[in-house]
Structures are given as structure tokens and as C-alpha cells.
Design a protein around this motif. Structure first.
Motif, PDB file in Angstrom:
ATOM      1  N   ASP A 159       0.836  -1.189   0.000  1.00 27.29           N
ATOM      2  CA  ASP A 159       0.000   0.000   0.000  1.00 27.29           C
ATOM      3  C   ASP A 159       0.884   1.258   0.000  1.00 27.29           C
ATOM      4  OD1 ASP A 159      -1.318   2.191   1.893  1.00 27.29           O
ATOM      5  OD2 ASP A 159      -2.936   1.044   0.954  1.00 27.29           O
TER       6      ASP A 159
ATOM      7  N   GLN B  48       0.477   4.117   1.348  1.00 23.79           N
ATOM      8  CA  GLN B  48       0.579   4.721   2.683  1.00 23.79           C
ATOM      9  C   GLN B  48       1.610   3.980   3.535  1.00 23.79           C
ATOM     10  OE1 GLN B  48      -3.467   4.760   4.111  1.00 23.79           O
ATOM     11  NE2 GLN B  48      -3.842   6.790   3.235  1.00 23.79           N
ATOM     12  N   LEU B  49       1.692   2.670   3.377  1.00 21.23           N
ATOM     13  CA  LEU B  49       2.692   1.895   4.104  1.00 21.23           C
ATOM     14  C   LEU B  49       4.093   2.247   3.599  1.00 21.23           C
ATOM     15  CD1 LEU B  49       3.453  -0.192   6.212  1.00 21.23           C
ATOM     16  CD2 LEU B  49       2.982  -1.972   4.532  1.00 21.23           C
TER      17      LEU B  49
ATOM     18  N   ASP C 130       5.027   5.110   2.478  1.00 16.80           N
ATOM     19  CA  ASP C 130       5.344   6.401   3.091  1.00 16.80           C
ATOM     20  C   ASP C 130       5.862   6.210   4.515  1.00 16.80           C
ATOM     21  OD1 ASP C 130       4.662   7.859   0.838  1.00 16.80           O
ATOM     22  OD2 ASP C 130       2.624   8.314   1.551  1.00 16.80           O
ATOM     23  N   ARG C 131       5.247   5.303   5.265  1.00 17.04           N
ATOM     24  CA  ARG C 131       5.707   5.043   6.635  1.00 17.04           C
ATOM     25  C   ARG C 131       7.070   4.361   6.641  1.00 17.04           C
ATOM     26  NH1 ARG C 131       0.561   2.164   8.405  1.00 17.04           N
ATOM     27  NH2 ARG C 131       1.799   1.374  10.128  1.00 17.04           N
TER      28      ARG C 131
ATOM     29  N   ASP D  92       1.050  -4.477  10.256  1.00 15.91           N
ATOM     30  CA  ASP D  92       0.757  -3.645   9.086  1.00 15.91           C
ATOM     31  C   ASP D  92       1.130  -4.382   7.807  1.00 15.91           C
ATOM     32  OD1 ASP D  92       0.050  -1.238  10.599  1.00 15.91           O
ATOM     33  OD2 ASP D  92       2.187  -1.177  11.130  1.00 15.91           O
TER      34      ASP D  92
END
Length: 185
Positions: A9, A11-12, A14-15, A147
Motif C-alpha cells: 500500500d 501509505q505503508l 510512506d511510513r 501492518d
């Protein structure tokens, strides 16, 4: 061909870009979780060379690596020394407490941590880390809190998958490949 980050993903990803510390459980993550004992009682562990090389590449890119394990084993100390892992915590019951203390010493927030574990003592750090990771062999109730669950099994290159993905997400992958394709240093 790119690491697993291409299937994660956005967003993952980005983390993962924020990660400055990769903290790992040992049994079930760096090993396949089985314990081997010789007749004289000496414990033996098998570590995957791909995981070790991935750890070295990640350290060269500036990501700190730590081991936090519930068992106390001379084999872990030997492996950590061979890989230049300075933060080795063995015999730990409260892994989140140790992880928080380590973050304090390193001046990091938990959001800057990726933590990979596979059993109940790992649930709290998996839930609190910026990126909580588990492996396919972990019980479903552990994987539920992660996650990301690696495609590769613990002890069979899961840590290498994590390292390669972090290198890719943080923009180091092309330089790593270039080093090996062209022999530059």
C-alpha cells in the motif's frame, strides 16, 4: 525486478520511508523458529545468509538494526557480532519497554521504527511501531496486528525481504544495485 514494495500500500511505503530503526525478534524471524539441541545440551540456530547481507546493506544506508529476543543464546550474540549489530537485547520479557528505552537512547520516536516479530511477546511492539511486521508462520492472531506480513517465511529470507523493501522505499535500491552491477563502492 523490484522488491516487495511494489505490492505494498502506498501509505505503508510512506511510513517505511520514515524508518530509522529496524528491530527484530530472533526465533521465528531470523530463524525458522525451531530450536536444535545437541546431546550435550548446546543450542544450535540456523540463520539465512540472505538476511545477514540485507542487514549489512540496510546498515550501510544508515538504518540502525537491533535484536530484541525473549531467549538468551550465545548463537545470537555470535551472529549479531558477525553482522555488526550493536543493539542486542536477550532474555527480554517486556519487548516494548526495551524498544522504548532504545528509541530514547537513539533519539527516535516509535514512528521511526519497523518491528518484526511472530509471537505474543511481539504484539505490543508490532502494534506501537511505526511499521509493525510479522511473518507467514506467525499465528493468525499475531499477523492480525501487523501492518505487513512478509511473503517469505522467517528464517528463509523474511528479513532480507524487509531490508530490500526498506532500501527501495527509502530510495537506496538503485545505488545498491549499481554497486553490484558496476563494482563501484
Amino acid at each position: 525486478m523490484t522488491p516487495a514494495s511494489s505490492t505494498l500500500d502506498p501509505q505503508l511505503i510512506d511510513r517505511l520511508r520514515q524508518v530509522r530503526l529496524l528491530a527484530l525478534d530472533v526465533d521465528g524471524v531470523l530463524t525458522d523458529g525451531r530450536l536444535y539441541f545437541q546431546a550435550d545440551g548446546i543450542e544450535i540456530k540456523a540463520f539465512h545468509t540472505h538476511d545477514g547481507h540485507g542487514i549489512k546493506l540496510l546498515q550501510r544506508a544508515g538504518v540502525v538494526v537491533a535484536l530484541i529476543t525473549g531467549r538468551d543464546s550465545p548463537m545470537v550474540s555470535h551472529r549479531a557480532a558477525a553482522l555488526g549489530i550493536p543493539h542486542v537485547h536477550q532474555g527480554v520479557d517486556k519487548k516494548l519497554t526495551v524498544l522504548r528505552e532504545l528509541c530514547g537512547r537513539l533519539g527516535l520516536d516509535l514512528e521511526q521504527v519497523a518491528y518484526c516479530g511472530d509471537d505474543l511477546p511481539d504484539v505490543a511492539p508490532i502494534r506501537r511501531a511505526g511499521v509493525g511486521i510479522s511473518v507467514p508462520g506467525a499465528p493468525a492472531y499475531i499477523r492480525h496486528y501487523a501492518d505487513w506480513v512478509t511473503a517469505t517465511a522467517g528464517g528463509h529470507g523474511a528479513v532480507r525481504e524487509i531490508c530490500d523493501t526498506l532500501l527501495h522505499a527509502q530510495g537506496h535500491w538503485d545505488a545498491v544495485l549499481d554497486t553490484y552491477l558496476h563494482g563501484s563502492s
